[in-house]
Design a protein around this motif. Structure first.
Motif, PDB file in Angstrom:
ATOM      1  N   ALA A   1      11.659 -13.828  27.076  1.00  0.00           N
ATOM      2  CA  ALA A   1      10.251 -14.814  27.695  1.00  0.00           C
ATOM      3  C   ALA A   1       9.195 -13.857  28.083  1.00  0.00           C
ATOM      4  CB  ALA A   1      11.329 -15.417  28.825  1.00  0.00           C
ATOM      5  N   GLN A   2       9.378 -12.527  27.819  1.00  0.00           N
ATOM      6  CA  GLN A   2       8.305 -11.602  28.210  1.00  0.00           C
ATOM      7  C   GLN A   2       7.533 -11.587  26.700  1.00  0.00           C
ATOM      8  OE1 GLN A   2       7.737 -11.198  31.235  1.00  0.00           O
ATOM      9  NE2 GLN A   2       9.782 -12.235  31.170  1.00  0.00           N
ATOM     10  N   LEU A   3       7.957 -11.962  25.698  1.00  0.00           N
ATOM     11  CA  LEU A   3       6.940 -12.362  24.518  1.00  0.00           C
ATOM     12  C   LEU A   3       6.165 -13.426  24.572  1.00  0.00           C
ATOM     13  CD1 LEU A   3       9.714 -11.211  21.869  1.00  0.00           C
ATOM     14  CD2 LEU A   3       7.851  -9.673  22.753  1.00  0.00           C
ATOM     15  N   SER A   4       5.282 -13.467  25.380  1.00  0.00           N
ATOM     16  CA  SER A   4       4.621 -14.365  25.844  1.00  0.00           C
ATOM     17  C   SER A   4       3.184 -14.666  25.369  1.00  0.00           C
ATOM     18  CB  SER A   4       4.455 -14.772  27.221  1.00  0.00           C
ATOM     19  OG  SER A   4       3.863 -15.931  28.003  1.00  0.00           O
ATOM     20  N   VAL A   5       2.770 -15.774  24.444  1.00  0.00           N
ATOM     21  CA  VAL A   5       1.282 -15.804  24.222  1.00  0.00           C
ATOM     22  C   VAL A   5       0.755 -17.144  24.742  1.00  0.00           C
ATOM     23  CG1 VAL A   5      -0.037 -16.028  22.117  1.00  0.00           C
ATOM     24  CG2 VAL A   5       1.868 -14.360  22.121  1.00  0.00           C
ATOM     25  N   PRO A   6      -0.459 -16.983  25.350  1.00  0.00           N
ATOM     26  CA  PRO A   6      -1.021 -18.255  26.187  1.00  0.00           C
ATOM     27  C   PRO A   6      -1.550 -19.072  24.716  1.00  0.00           C
ATOM     28  CG  PRO A   6      -1.819 -16.462  27.191  1.00  0.00           C
ATOM     29  CD  PRO A   6      -1.198 -15.768  26.147  1.00  0.00           C
ATOM     30  N   VAL A   7      -1.317 -20.558  25.149  1.00  0.00           N
ATOM     31  CA  VAL A   7      -1.690 -21.389  24.248  1.00  0.00           C
ATOM     32  C   VAL A   7      -2.929 -22.191  24.707  1.00  0.00           C
ATOM     33  CG1 VAL A   7      -1.375 -23.584  23.178  1.00  0.00           C
ATOM     34  CG2 VAL A   7       0.674 -21.611  23.238  1.00  0.00           C
ATOM     35  N   PRO A   8      -4.316 -22.036  24.190  1.00  0.00           N
ATOM     36  CA  PRO A   8      -5.326 -22.613  24.904  1.00  0.00           C
ATOM     37  C   PRO A   8      -5.216 -24.243  24.785  1.00  0.00           C
ATOM     38  CG  PRO A   8      -6.031 -21.116  23.040  1.00  0.00           C
ATOM     39  CD  PRO A   8      -4.359 -21.290  22.943  1.00  0.00           C
ATOM     40  N   GLY A   9      -5.570 -24.470  26.261  1.00  0.00           N
ATOM     41  CA  GLY A   9      -5.468 -25.966  26.562  1.00  0.00           C
ATOM     42  C   GLY A   9      -3.977 -26.246  26.951  1.00  0.00           C
TER      43      GLY A   9
END
Length: 193
Positions: free
Chosen positions: A40-48
């Motif tokens: 879960a720490q491999l986390s990339v925000p998704v715009p919107g």
């Protein structure tokens, strides 16, 4: 009993190749929860979208298929309960049960049990069956996560689908492809031992 005999036994999952004991089962459950928390720490925000792309869903499905329904469910239950209690291992190092993305974690509980039950029936032994199992697991996660997102974030159904499903489809297809290689290969390796 030899490893070759264990792999040929109907109803076995990968975890069953290890010598059976309560200590083994407890370690596997704890290890599955920790693996999910680390992924879960491999986390990339998704715009919107309030939901990031993480390795969490892949880990949850891998835990379910490799540990079986009961141990997989217990691993994800431990992950969820510990995270709600304050262990910062939800996406991006967060914790607590109030996030709009918490429904996906609840979906992972159910999905881990379903894919674990399918793995006991051999659904993780060939690439195509593994892909189908992973896709079904993802569908279950979304079936719980997207409606939860809609309710928690006060979104319409179409907004929740746009924010909590559509941006993740390509990544989930890639995760299914990865599982298609990893799980059947692990069984082939185990069969050679």
């Amino acid at each position: 009993m030899s490893t070759a005999t264990a792999t040929a036994r109907p109803g076995a999952v990968l975890a069953d190749l290890l010598p059976a004991s309560r200590v083994r089962d407890a370690a596997l459950v704890l290890g599955g929860a920790v693996l999910t928390g680390l992924a879960a720490q491999l986390s990339v925000p998704v715009p919107g979208s309030p939901v990031p792309v993480t390795g969490q869903t892949f880990a949850a499905l891998l835990v379910g298929t490799s540990l079986g329904a009961r141990r997989g469910f217990l691993s994800l239950a431990l992950y969820a309960v510990a995270g709600v209690a304050g262990v910062p291992w939800f996406a991006g190092g967060t914790s607590g049960g109030g996030a709009v993305s918490f429904g996906y974690i609840l979906g992972m509980l159910l999905a881990s049990a379903v894919v674990g039950a399918l793995a006991r029936r051999g659904a993780d032994r060939s690439p195509l069956r593994t892909a189908g199992t992973m896709i079904l697991g993802e569908v279950i996660i979304y079936a719980v996560g997207v409606p939860y997102l809609a309710l928690a974030a006060h979104l319409s159904a179409s907004q929740a689908i746009a924010a909590g499903l559509t941006p993740f489809l390509l990544g989930d297809a890639l995760k299914a492809l990865l599982a298609m290689g990893v799980l059947p290969t692990a069984w082939k390796f185990a069969d050679k031992r």
